[in-house]
Scaffold this motif. Sequence first.
Motif, PDB file in Angstrom:
ATOM      1  N   LEU A 158      -4.382  -4.349   7.582  1.00  4.96           N
ATOM      2  CA  LEU A 158      -3.562  -3.238   7.108  1.00  4.96           C
ATOM      3  C   LEU A 158      -2.522  -2.929   8.170  1.00  4.96           C
ATOM      4  O   LEU A 158      -2.851  -2.779   9.352  1.00  4.96           O
ATOM      5  N   SER A 213      -8.013  -7.610  -5.319  1.00  7.40           N
ATOM      6  CA  SER A 213      -9.477  -7.540  -5.219  1.00  7.40           C
ATOM      7  C   SER A 213     -10.173  -8.754  -5.822  1.00  7.40           C
ATOM      8  O   SER A 213     -11.352  -8.977  -5.582  1.00  7.40           O
ATOM      9  N   ALA A 255      -0.821  -4.699   3.037  1.00 13.59           N
ATOM     10  CA  ALA A 255      -2.105  -5.355   3.301  1.00 13.59           C
ATOM     11  C   ALA A 255      -1.868  -6.851   3.235  1.00 13.59           C
ATOM     12  O   ALA A 255      -1.253  -7.347   2.290  1.00 13.59           O
ATOM     13  N   ARG A 276     -11.835  -7.018   2.573  1.00 13.62           N
ATOM     14  CA  ARG A 276     -10.957  -7.088   1.404  1.00 13.62           C
ATOM     15  C   ARG A 276     -11.220  -5.915   0.471  1.00 13.62           C
ATOM     16  O   ARG A 276     -10.303  -5.321  -0.082  1.00 13.62           O
ATOM     17  N   VAL A 310      -9.761  -5.099   8.141  1.00 15.16           N
ATOM     18  CA  VAL A 310     -10.749  -4.430   7.293  1.00 15.16           C
ATOM     19  C   VAL A 310     -11.264  -5.443   6.269  1.00 15.16           C
ATOM     20  O   VAL A 310     -10.699  -6.513   6.101  1.00 15.16           O
ATOM     21  N   THR A 361       0.878  -1.165   0.000  1.00  9.93           N
ATOM     22  CA  THR A 361       0.000   0.000   0.000  1.00  9.93           C
ATOM     23  C   THR A 361       0.922   1.224   0.000  1.00  9.93           C
ATOM     24  O   THR A 361       2.144   1.082   0.068  1.00  9.93           O
ATOM     25  N   GLU A 394     -11.395 -10.795   4.321  1.00 11.54           N
ATOM     26  CA  GLU A 394     -10.779  -9.801   5.195  1.00 11.54           C
ATOM     27  C   GLU A 394      -9.280  -9.694   4.964  1.00 11.54           C
ATOM     28  O   GLU A 394      -8.652 -10.608   4.443  1.00 11.54           O
ATOM     29  N   ALA A 395      -8.752  -8.552   5.390  1.00  8.87           N
ATOM     30  CA  ALA A 395      -7.324  -8.287   5.292  1.00  8.87           C
ATOM     31  C   ALA A 395      -6.893  -7.483   6.505  1.00  8.87           C
ATOM     32  O   ALA A 395      -7.701  -6.878   7.197  1.00  8.87           O
ATOM     33  N   VAL A 422      -4.473  -0.969  -2.022  1.00  5.41           N
ATOM     34  CA  VAL A 422      -3.452  -1.873  -2.565  1.00  5.41           C
ATOM     35  C   VAL A 422      -3.151  -1.516  -4.011  1.00  5.41           C
ATOM     36  O   VAL A 422      -4.047  -1.201  -4.789  1.00  5.41           O
ATOM     37  N   ASP A 460     -12.308  -2.880   1.196  1.00  5.83           N
ATOM     38  CA  ASP A 460     -11.725  -1.645   1.736  1.00  5.83           C
ATOM     39  C   ASP A 460     -10.212  -1.636   1.552  1.00  5.83           C
ATOM     40  O   ASP A 460      -9.626  -0.615   1.208  1.00  5.83           O
ATOM     41  N   ALA A 461      -9.581  -2.788   1.783  1.00  7.81           N
ATOM     42  CA  ALA A 461      -8.134  -2.881   1.603  1.00  7.81           C
ATOM     43  C   ALA A 461      -7.756  -2.722   0.129  1.00  7.81           C
ATOM     44  O   ALA A 461      -6.741  -2.107  -0.198  1.00  7.81           O
TER      45      ALA A 461
END
Length: 123
Positions: free
Chosen positions: A119, A110, A57, A97, A95, A52, A116-117, A104, A99-100
């Motif tokens: 950060l 994506s 992430a 996936r 967060v 990021t 989920e991921a 990224v 949102d992350a």
Amino acid sequence: MQLPQSLARFNRRVTNPIQRLWAGWAPSFAIIEHTGRTSGTPYRTPVTAFATDDGVAILLTYGPDRDWLKNLRAAGGGRVVRGGKTRAVTAPRVVSRDDAAKLVRSRTFSRLPFDEAVLLTYA
């Protein structure tokens, strides 16, 4: 989607020791260096990680109930080995996936089938 916990146990004992040999150098991988919450033991956990603007992430392929994540949260951070460089990281936050994916740099992120991921921000 989450991978089965039986696979997580297998990876912890068999695959992770092998991946630690190269995960700090390979694209889309990193090693999280963290300290055990109660034992104080240092650990090195290979993960799937994407850059990021201000950190990394990490996909939660087995869900958010991971010891490495609990350890990072308890300590307020740890270190990430990525591209052969070790950097301190702070502020672990879980967060979605999607949102992350907004942060990224990789389009692949994506499209991966995880929900989920985490950060992490470089210190």
